[in-house]
Design a protein around this motif. Structure first.
Motif, PDB file in Angstrom:
ATOM      1  N   TYR A   1      64.033  44.650  51.128  1.00  0.00           N
ATOM      2  CA  TYR A   1      63.267  43.410  51.305  1.00  0.00           C
ATOM      3  C   TYR A   1      62.324  43.111  50.140  1.00  0.00           C
ATOM      4  O   TYR A   1      61.769  42.024  50.064  1.00  0.00           O
ATOM      5  N   MET A   2      62.150  44.049  49.238  1.00  0.00           N
ATOM      6  CA  MET A   2      61.195  43.837  48.143  1.00  0.00           C
ATOM      7  C   MET A   2      61.598  42.684  47.224  1.00  0.00           C
ATOM      8  O   MET A   2      60.757  42.002  46.673  1.00  0.00           O
TER       9      MET A   2
ATOM     10  N   VAL B   1      59.983  39.317  48.383  1.00  0.00           N
ATOM     11  CA  VAL B   1      58.537  39.075  48.297  1.00  0.00           C
ATOM     12  C   VAL B   1      58.248  38.091  47.182  1.00  0.00           C
ATOM     13  O   VAL B   1      58.682  38.266  46.047  1.00  0.00           O
TER      14      VAL B   1
ATOM     15  N   ALA C   1      57.452  50.421  51.478  1.00  0.00           N
ATOM     16  CA  ALA C   1      58.114  49.240  52.021  1.00  0.00           C
ATOM     17  C   ALA C   1      59.626  49.376  51.878  1.00  0.00           C
ATOM     18  O   ALA C   1      60.113  50.019  50.948  1.00  0.00           O
TER      19      ALA C   1
ATOM     20  N   TYR D   1      59.011  38.708  54.870  1.00  0.00           N
ATOM     21  CA  TYR D   1      58.747  39.179  53.507  1.00  0.00           C
ATOM     22  C   TYR D   1      58.731  38.038  52.492  1.00  0.00           C
ATOM     23  O   TYR D   1      57.972  38.069  51.537  1.00  0.00           O
TER      24      TYR D   1
ATOM     25  N   PRO E   1      63.035  48.952  50.573  1.00  0.00           N
ATOM     26  CA  PRO E   1      63.500  48.423  49.290  1.00  0.00           C
ATOM     27  C   PRO E   1      64.365  47.169  49.407  1.00  0.00           C
ATOM     28  O   PRO E   1      64.301  46.290  48.560  1.00  0.00           O
TER      29      PRO E   1
ATOM     30  N   LEU F   1      54.482  49.608  47.751  1.00  0.00           N
ATOM     31  CA  LEU F   1      55.847  49.505  47.237  1.00  0.00           C
ATOM     32  C   LEU F   1      56.647  50.787  47.436  1.00  0.00           C
ATOM     33  O   LEU F   1      57.869  50.744  47.561  1.00  0.00           O
TER      34      LEU F   1
END
Length: 98
Positions: A90-91, A94, A86, A66, A88, A83
């Protein structure tokens, strides 16, 4: 432990494995699926094989995937749909969306 005994990659020290994972994902691009009215059907992405090899490699390199990959989208609807699906946790990792 059986994986570590049999895998040349997993027998390497963790520092070397992390370096390999970073090199693997350095120029990695992920094309997000096209937006649809049903995002659960159209906004996933194919995982690289290294993430599917075993639980250990997944755990060791999912964060690198990520943070080092560039996620490509045709328009903002693709990004918004991605979004919502995916993971959360790992967001925040990014760095690159194009």
């Amino acid at each position: 432990m059986a994986n570590q005994d049999q895998s040349p990659l997993l027998r390497l020290p963790p520092e070397l494995r992390n370096r390999i994972y970073h090199l693997f994902f350095k120029d990695h691009e992920v094309q997000l699926a096209r937006y649809s009215d049903r995002p659960s059907l159209g906004c996933g992405h194919a995982a690289p094989g290294i993430l599917l090899a075993c639980h250990q490699t997944y755990d060791e390199c999912i964060g690198i995937f990520y943070s080092a990959s560039t996620f490509l989208a045709a328009d903002k609807r693709d990004i918004l749909a991605w979004l919502t699906l995916a993971p959360p946790k790992y967001m925040g990792l990014v760095r690159h969306i194009r």
